[in-house]
Design a protein around this motif. Structure first.
Motif, PDB file in Angstrom:
ATOM      1  N   ALA A  43      45.447  35.134  45.558  1.00 29.37           N
ATOM      2  CA  ALA A  43      44.679  34.153  45.325  1.00 29.37           C
ATOM      3  C   ALA A  43      43.254  34.670  45.152  1.00 29.37           C
ATOM      4  CB  ALA A  43      44.689  33.063  46.423  1.00 29.37           C
ATOM      5  N   GLY A  44      42.757  35.724  45.741  1.00 26.00           N
ATOM      6  CA  GLY A  44      41.138  35.979  45.801  1.00 26.00           C
ATOM      7  C   GLY A  44      40.851  36.464  44.381  1.00 26.00           C
ATOM      8  N   TYR A  45      41.832  36.716  43.507  1.00 27.60           N
ATOM      9  CA  TYR A  45      41.269  37.206  42.072  1.00 27.60           C
ATOM     10  C   TYR A  45      40.666  35.957  41.243  1.00 27.60           C
ATOM     11  CZ  TYR A  45      41.698  38.988  37.460  1.00 27.60           C
ATOM     12  OH  TYR A  45      41.446  39.591  36.195  1.00 27.60           O
ATOM     13  N   TYR A  46      41.019  34.816  41.793  1.00 29.19           N
ATOM     14  CA  TYR A  46      40.494  33.592  40.975  1.00 29.19           C
ATOM     15  C   TYR A  46      39.272  33.048  41.469  1.00 29.19           C
ATOM     16  CZ  TYR A  46      45.211  34.206  38.962  1.00 29.19           C
ATOM     17  OH  TYR A  46      46.317  34.359  38.642  1.00 29.19           O
ATOM     18  N   ARG A  47      38.673  33.784  42.400  1.00 23.60           N
ATOM     19  CA  ARG A  47      37.375  33.210  43.452  1.00 23.60           C
ATOM     20  C   ARG A  47      36.393  32.822  42.115  1.00 23.60           C
ATOM     21  NH1 ARG A  47      35.406  36.483  48.384  1.00 23.60           N
ATOM     22  NH2 ARG A  47      37.478  35.951  49.043  1.00 23.60           N
ATOM     23  N   ARG A  48      36.237  33.567  41.140  1.00 26.35           N
ATOM     24  CA  ARG A  48      35.035  33.261  40.153  1.00 26.35           C
ATOM     25  C   ARG A  48      35.350  32.178  39.449  1.00 26.35           C
ATOM     26  NH1 ARG A  48      30.589  35.383  39.350  1.00 26.35           N
ATOM     27  NH2 ARG A  48      30.837  37.322  40.335  1.00 26.35           N
ATOM     28  N   PHE A  49      36.570  31.979  39.007  1.00 32.15           N
ATOM     29  CA  PHE A  49      37.164  30.750  38.204  1.00 32.15           C
ATOM     30  C   PHE A  49      37.042  29.492  38.910  1.00 32.15           C
ATOM     31  CE2 PHE A  49      41.238  28.495  36.247  1.00 32.15           C
ATOM     32  CZ  PHE A  49      40.480  28.112  35.465  1.00 32.15           C
ATOM     33  N   ALA A  50      37.469  29.643  40.268  1.00 32.70           N
ATOM     34  CA  ALA A  50      37.446  28.398  41.375  1.00 32.70           C
ATOM     35  C   ALA A  50      35.835  28.056  41.316  1.00 32.70           C
ATOM     36  CB  ALA A  50      37.765  28.772  42.874  1.00 32.70           C
ATOM     37  N   ALA A  51      34.874  29.105  41.302  1.00 31.67           N
ATOM     38  CA  ALA A  51      33.411  28.719  41.382  1.00 31.67           C
ATOM     39  C   ALA A  51      33.403  27.960  40.163  1.00 31.67           C
ATOM     40  CB  ALA A  51      32.851  29.958  41.760  1.00 31.67           C
ATOM     41  N   ASP A  52      33.704  28.268  38.874  1.00 32.01           N
ATOM     42  CA  ASP A  52      33.333  27.993  37.830  1.00 32.01           C
ATOM     43  C   ASP A  52      33.838  26.533  37.724  1.00 32.01           C
ATOM     44  OD1 ASP A  52      32.275  29.905  36.402  1.00 32.01           O
ATOM     45  OD2 ASP A  52      34.334  30.760  35.900  1.00 32.01           O
ATOM     46  N   ARG A 261      34.783  40.055  28.203  1.00 27.56           N
ATOM     47  CA  ARG A 261      35.963  40.357  27.779  1.00 27.56           C
ATOM     48  C   ARG A 261      37.247  39.396  28.357  1.00 27.56           C
ATOM     49  NH1 ARG A 261      38.711  45.595  30.859  1.00 27.56           N
ATOM     50  NH2 ARG A 261      40.855  45.543  29.888  1.00 27.56           N
ATOM     51  N   LEU A 262      38.329  39.697  27.546  1.00 28.20           N
ATOM     52  CA  LEU A 262      39.484  38.849  27.800  1.00 28.20           C
ATOM     53  C   LEU A 262      40.728  39.478  27.789  1.00 28.20           C
ATOM     54  CD1 LEU A 262      38.516  35.325  25.776  1.00 28.20           C
ATOM     55  CD2 LEU A 262      38.339  36.189  28.273  1.00 28.20           C
ATOM     56  N   MET A 266      41.867  39.192  32.543  1.00 27.10           N
ATOM     57  CA  MET A 266      40.321  39.205  32.723  1.00 27.10           C
ATOM     58  C   MET A 266      39.773  37.732  32.504  1.00 27.10           C
ATOM     59  SD  MET A 266      39.029  41.971  33.732  1.00 27.10           S
ATOM     60  CE  MET A 266      37.392  41.861  33.202  1.00 27.10           C
ATOM     61  N   TRP A 267      40.452  37.014  31.603  1.00 27.45           N
ATOM     62  CA  TRP A 267      39.889  35.506  31.343  1.00 27.45           C
ATOM     63  C   TRP A 267      39.316  34.830  32.545  1.00 27.45           C
ATOM     64  CZ3 TRP A 267      41.409  31.494  33.937  1.00 27.45           C
ATOM     65  CH2 TRP A 267      42.641  31.525  34.618  1.00 27.45           C
ATOM     66  N   ALA A 268      39.921  35.196  33.850  1.00 27.18           N
ATOM     67  CA  ALA A 268      39.565  34.575  35.007  1.00 27.18           C
ATOM     68  C   ALA A 268      38.064  34.859  35.484  1.00 27.18           C
ATOM     69  CB  ALA A 268      40.564  34.872  36.103  1.00 27.18           C
ATOM     70  N   ARG A 269      37.455  36.061  34.875  1.00 30.24           N
ATOM     71  CA  ARG A 269      36.150  36.522  35.491  1.00 30.24           C
ATOM     72  C   ARG A 269      35.406  35.983  34.082  1.00 30.24           C
ATOM     73  NH1 ARG A 269      37.240  40.784  39.041  1.00 30.24           N
ATOM     74  NH2 ARG A 269      38.985  40.386  39.929  1.00 30.24           N
ATOM     75  N   SER A 270      35.731  35.439  33.136  1.00 29.60           N
ATOM     76  CA  SER A 270      34.646  35.047  32.017  1.00 29.60           C
ATOM     77  C   SER A 270      35.163  33.571  31.687  1.00 29.60           C
ATOM     78  CB  SER A 270      34.678  35.945  30.924  1.00 29.60           C
ATOM     79  OG  SER A 270      34.436  37.242  31.296  1.00 29.60           O
TER      80      SER A 270
END
Length: 285
Positions: A43-52, A261-262, A266-270
């Motif tokens: 779940a932690g991998y999606y932290r930035r997407f959750a913030a978005d 980058r996607l 990696m999409w979850a980081r951008s």
């Protein structure tokens, strides 16, 4: 770039084990979005997407699928769970979240599932087999049916890879996660390999899951991603074609739109532009 935000870690007791959930509350009035991750992705991998998404006013929760992150049980020979058990976990997580105000003080936030890869399989099957659900929409990101015949010249490799994973997982009692998908039970690898070999889902409790997808009435937003090595758009179309009873909105998320980058992960980081599209879709549910 949206900074990552802090979250609340919940552990839900379930069948003598526990399901882990990260909660990212938002004071806004946007949708409530439960993210179901890809195979082996915590779940932690999606932290930035959750913030978005919270920047767009959404209440967000990210589940750890069984055996991943903070969820148990770990994949060992004695554990045989597969797709059916992951689907059965979804209402347990939803009940927990709704009981903690996930839909807002007035209960009026529209509830949407967002599934990435395997998480999209589980979300789709949950809706197909649960007609009485509070969920009002579904977003699929980098999610399709990885039917080997859709991969052109790569078809023999994809078929052979699934066969190797299934055979290894059966022999060892689990897949050790070497180079792909993280540590998984034989059941999950078996059910995933079925989609590769047959182009369709396994039956759930004797129900033809593919036929059941035609009964889904919640609108679907299907997102494909540039440079996705695992889920090219044709595999997404193969899945979307099964949703014959509802509307499907499609979008291809490009490197230019993302500004970064996607690929399949990696999409979850951008994902700030994608988060805006997701919340716009959810607002109309």
């Amino acid at each position: 770039m949206t900074p990552a935000v802090s979250h609340t870690q919940d552990h839900i007791p379930h069948q003598g084990q526990r399901l882990g959930v990260h909660r990212y509350p938002s004071p806004g009035h946007g949708p409530a979005v439960l993210i179901l991750p890809a195979m082996g992705v915590p779940a932690g991998y999606y932290r930035r997407f959750a913030a978005d998404l919270t920047e767009q006013g959404a209440n967000v929760a990210v589940a750890d699928l069984r055996g991943t992150g903070s969820s148990s049980p770990r994949a060992v020979r004695a554990q045989r769970y597969g797709y059916a058990e992951l689907v059965a976990d979804v209402p347990v997580i939803l009940d927990h979240l709704i009981g903690r105000g996930f839909l807002g003080d007035d209960g009026r936030r529209p509830l949407m599932l967002l599934g990435h890869s395997l998480g999209g399989h589980i979300a789709s099957l949950y809706l197909a087999t649960t007609p009485d659900t509070p969920v009002r929409g579904l977003t699929l990101v980098a999610c399709g049916i990885p039917y080997h015949a859709l991969y052109g010249w790569r078809s023999p490799f994809v078929h052979g890879m699934a066969t190797t994973l299934r055979t290894t997982a059966r022999a060892l009692g689990h897949w050790p996660g070497t180079g792909f998908a993280g540590r998984q039970t034989h059941g999950i690898i078996r059910d995933w390999a079925h989609t590769v070999h047959k182009g369709r889902f396994v039956a759930l409790a004797g129900v033809d899951a593919d036929q059941a997808l035609a009964s889904v009435r919640q609108p679907v937003f299907a997102v494909t991603v540039d440079a996705d090595q695992f889920t090219p758009p044709v595999t997404s179309e193969h899945l979307c074609a099964k949703f014959t009873g509802t509307s499907v909105t499609r979008h291809h998320y490009t490197t230019e739109e993302a500004g970064g980058r996607l690929d399949h992960f990696m999409w979850a980081r951008s994902a700030a532009p994608l988060a805006a599209r997701v919340t716009k879709f959810a607002a109309g549910l």
